[in-house]
Write an enzyme that holds these catalytic residues in place. Sequence first.
Site, PDB file in Angstrom:
ATOM      1  N   ARG A  36       0.796  -1.217   0.000  1.00  0.00           N
ATOM      2  CA  ARG A  36       0.000   0.000   0.000  1.00  0.00           C
ATOM      3  C   ARG A  36       0.831   1.269   0.000  1.00  0.00           C
ATOM      4  O   ARG A  36       0.643   2.133  -0.842  1.00  0.00           O
ATOM      5  CB  ARG A  36      -0.944   0.009   1.212  1.00  0.00           C
ATOM      6  CG  ARG A  36      -1.891   1.201   1.230  1.00  0.00           C
ATOM      7  CD  ARG A  36      -2.830   1.162   2.413  1.00  0.00           C
ATOM      8  NE  ARG A  36      -3.634  -0.042   2.433  1.00  0.00           N
ATOM      9  CZ  ARG A  36      -4.503  -0.325   3.396  1.00  0.00           C
ATOM     10  NH1 ARG A  36      -4.646   0.502   4.412  1.00  0.00           N
ATOM     11  NH2 ARG A  36      -5.214  -1.440   3.354  1.00  0.00           N
ATOM     12  N   HIS A  82      -8.019  -4.382  -7.665  1.00  0.00           N
ATOM     13  CA  HIS A  82      -7.802  -3.602  -6.435  1.00  0.00           C
ATOM     14  C   HIS A  82      -9.096  -3.542  -5.632  1.00  0.00           C
ATOM     15  O   HIS A  82      -9.927  -2.645  -5.848  1.00  0.00           O
ATOM     16  CB  HIS A  82      -7.332  -2.184  -6.807  1.00  0.00           C
ATOM     17  CG  HIS A  82      -6.653  -1.454  -5.689  1.00  0.00           C
ATOM     18  ND1 HIS A  82      -5.456  -1.843  -5.152  1.00  0.00           N
ATOM     19  CD2 HIS A  82      -7.020  -0.347  -5.000  1.00  0.00           C
ATOM     20  CE1 HIS A  82      -5.102  -1.011  -4.198  1.00  0.00           C
ATOM     21  NE2 HIS A  82      -6.038  -0.088  -4.080  1.00  0.00           N
ATOM     22  N   TYR A 126     -17.960  12.241 -14.984  1.00  0.00           N
ATOM     23  CA  TYR A 126     -17.864  13.406 -15.861  1.00  0.00           C
ATOM     24  C   TYR A 126     -16.526  13.507 -16.576  1.00  0.00           C
ATOM     25  O   TYR A 126     -16.378  14.321 -17.479  1.00  0.00           O
ATOM     26  CB  TYR A 126     -18.066  14.698 -15.057  1.00  0.00           C
ATOM     27  CG  TYR A 126     -19.427  14.801 -14.416  1.00  0.00           C
ATOM     28  CD1 TYR A 126     -20.589  14.716 -15.171  1.00  0.00           C
ATOM     29  CD2 TYR A 126     -19.555  14.991 -13.050  1.00  0.00           C
ATOM     30  CE1 TYR A 126     -21.837  14.807 -14.580  1.00  0.00           C
ATOM     31  CE2 TYR A 126     -20.793  15.092 -12.445  1.00  0.00           C
ATOM     32  CZ  TYR A 126     -21.933  14.994 -13.214  1.00  0.00           C
ATOM     33  OH  TYR A 126     -23.166  15.090 -12.629  1.00  0.00           O
TER      34      TYR A 126
END
Length: 743
Positions: A36, A82, A126
């Site tokens: 991570r 993931h 968007y």
Amino acid sequence: MSEPNVPPTASTHSEPLSRAIGERYLTYALSTIMHRALPDARDGLKPVHRRILFAMRELKLTSTGGFRKSAKISGDVMGNYHPHGDVAIYDAMARLAQDFNMRYPLVDGQGNFGNIDGDNPAAARYTEARLAAPSESLLEGLAENAVDYRPNYDGTLEEPIVLPAAFPNLLANGASGIAVGMATNIPPHNLDELIEACLLLIKTPEASDDALVALVPGPDFPTGGVLVEPRENILEAYRTGRGAFRLRARWSVEDMGRGTWQIVVSEIPFQVQKSKLIERLAELIQTKKVPALADVRDESADDIRIILEPRARTVDPEMLMGMLFRNSDLETRFSLNMNVLIDGRVPKVCSLKEVLRAFLDHRREVLLRRSQHRVEKIDARLEVLEGYIIAYLNLDRVIAIIRYEDEPKSVLMAEFELSDVQAEAILNMRLRSLRKLEEMELVRERDALMLERAGLEDLLASPAGQWKAITRQLGEVRKAFGKTAPGGARRTGFAEAGEVAEVPIEAMIEREPITVIVSKMGWVRAMKGHQTPGTELKFKDGDEARFTLLAETTDRILLAASNGRFYTLLGANLPGGRGMGEPLRLMLDLPNEAEIVEMVLFRAGEKYLVASSDGNGFLVASEELLAQTRTGKQVLNLSGSARTQVCRKVAGDTVAVVGENRKLLVFPLAELPEMARGKGVRLQKFKDGGLCDATTFRLADGLTWKDPAGRTRTETDLGEWLAKRATAGRMAPRGFPRDNRFC
């Protein structure tokens, strides 16, 4: 009826809580460190970034192809590789597309992906994205067995453990992360300089850190700026993997004509949000912490353009910027902590040389694996080609076997000593391939492949040839993204910081005479000019003057409070005298129960006698009374109901104190200690009551006071009251003021 004892099942066991928690926390810590927070030294990526790029490659989002919705990309990453939140994945992808965060953006974004003001990207539905050209260099070779793969989180797919990485992305784009017990923070660098350093390491593996830093002189931030860190500090940071870099905004002076000018800031430090920087500069103007700054404007469009206006044309621009560097994020420190995963397993704080060496060793392994993969592909093709050529040489017999035999494959294999693959290829051959021209093409292809295979064999056997091939590959990357490519030139410059000396107030503001007035109700104002005694002043109903002081706008004014704290005000920061002023408590953090007992001008080198109402006091230098914050500075330590009673400038060699019992004591000034802070020593012994007043004077000149009739009286024969400090003293002489005050 009690329930029967149920024996524990075979799947349960007991262990100490400390061991259970320790093992589980260690597992969590290792997971955080390896999967991570820390980047891999080989490709410079964390797992989330690696998975994003790999998923975009699987979606065939090339740098020259079309865009896809970011929601689709983050959804694929989350579903396939993931298993974390889509918001976190989208934020990570958006950062890869931000040219103010990434020196070489790895994602090409279309739409609102945030800005340097700190605004967040638009929602994933968007915006659109595709791979950027540098990402394709990181991914090149995945189809050629360049790296190992591992199963994804649910075992249905495979993902690469590390990317082939054609350039040192760890240093080119930098990285940051916080793991368990360790962290990493690596600034971005210029790719052209990094490749130059890699070429030096290839040519001279024992190259020194000095030689590498000569080629990589420092970070190259995407937002530009100017590095003012000394070279020896930079060298030490790259040698040890830990350090810090001082980074300043880039600025210039713009002539406005008629002697006026303004400062234009064109580049701000890395990871500084422009909107918050503007807010901080506006706060400095409002609080008058930098009096020379009059206004700040943001005229930025696609570029950075922050306008700083000086209060007066006589202000020195270098001096003004020095104050702003000290008090705002126009200067920042970027910490370096090159803590990375070596070979994807071991976290280690690496030097610049170790990081570059890890990258080069990875590139060599990638080269060997790709070359070996190509050799295997060539061998497979050559086997097929040999079968085709045998078929052409015996074409009539091959056709007869295929036409008349029930098991043509086994007959072909037996008669022409063909392998299973060759026989299958011949049987699958198209009729249109049975041309003379095709036979010539096959022979030509076989010869070319054999020549290529020989070259690959030589490469696999020659370390020198391998490094030569890596040098050629780095040259291609340098041509594509180096200093001659668009946006490849160095953006961050270098300069000497110089010593930002303490800027005198006189150089910052215009020097003008003022009269500082503090009322009994705690309102302060500064009237222009020096008002003559007896000038009529206006106050609120029930209020009147308490302290009046002739000063200048450049003066610092010391206020002694009853709680033992001293506060500092700058004359230029005081409200004007047109109105009633402002309450002191709005300008200072003065507690409600405290009040101002004295107001004096700061003058360097002077000393003051400070004393409490319970009769303790000491001498203190004026520099120790200066406060840097609104909360003031504690100088006189008080106990119980004691309060600050005296703050007098020292003038003489003798101290006179008088108590509420009207007993006067005179003793040498040398008996008082000089301290920076404390309770002090006993000045006078009291049976009841406390200290009323204290002063200093020259014994040869005598002690002066005003009698009840207002006449000045001087007593030179003080032998009756002269004694050691901390004694009781004797009754004051006849004519001493009834309020027990010396003046």
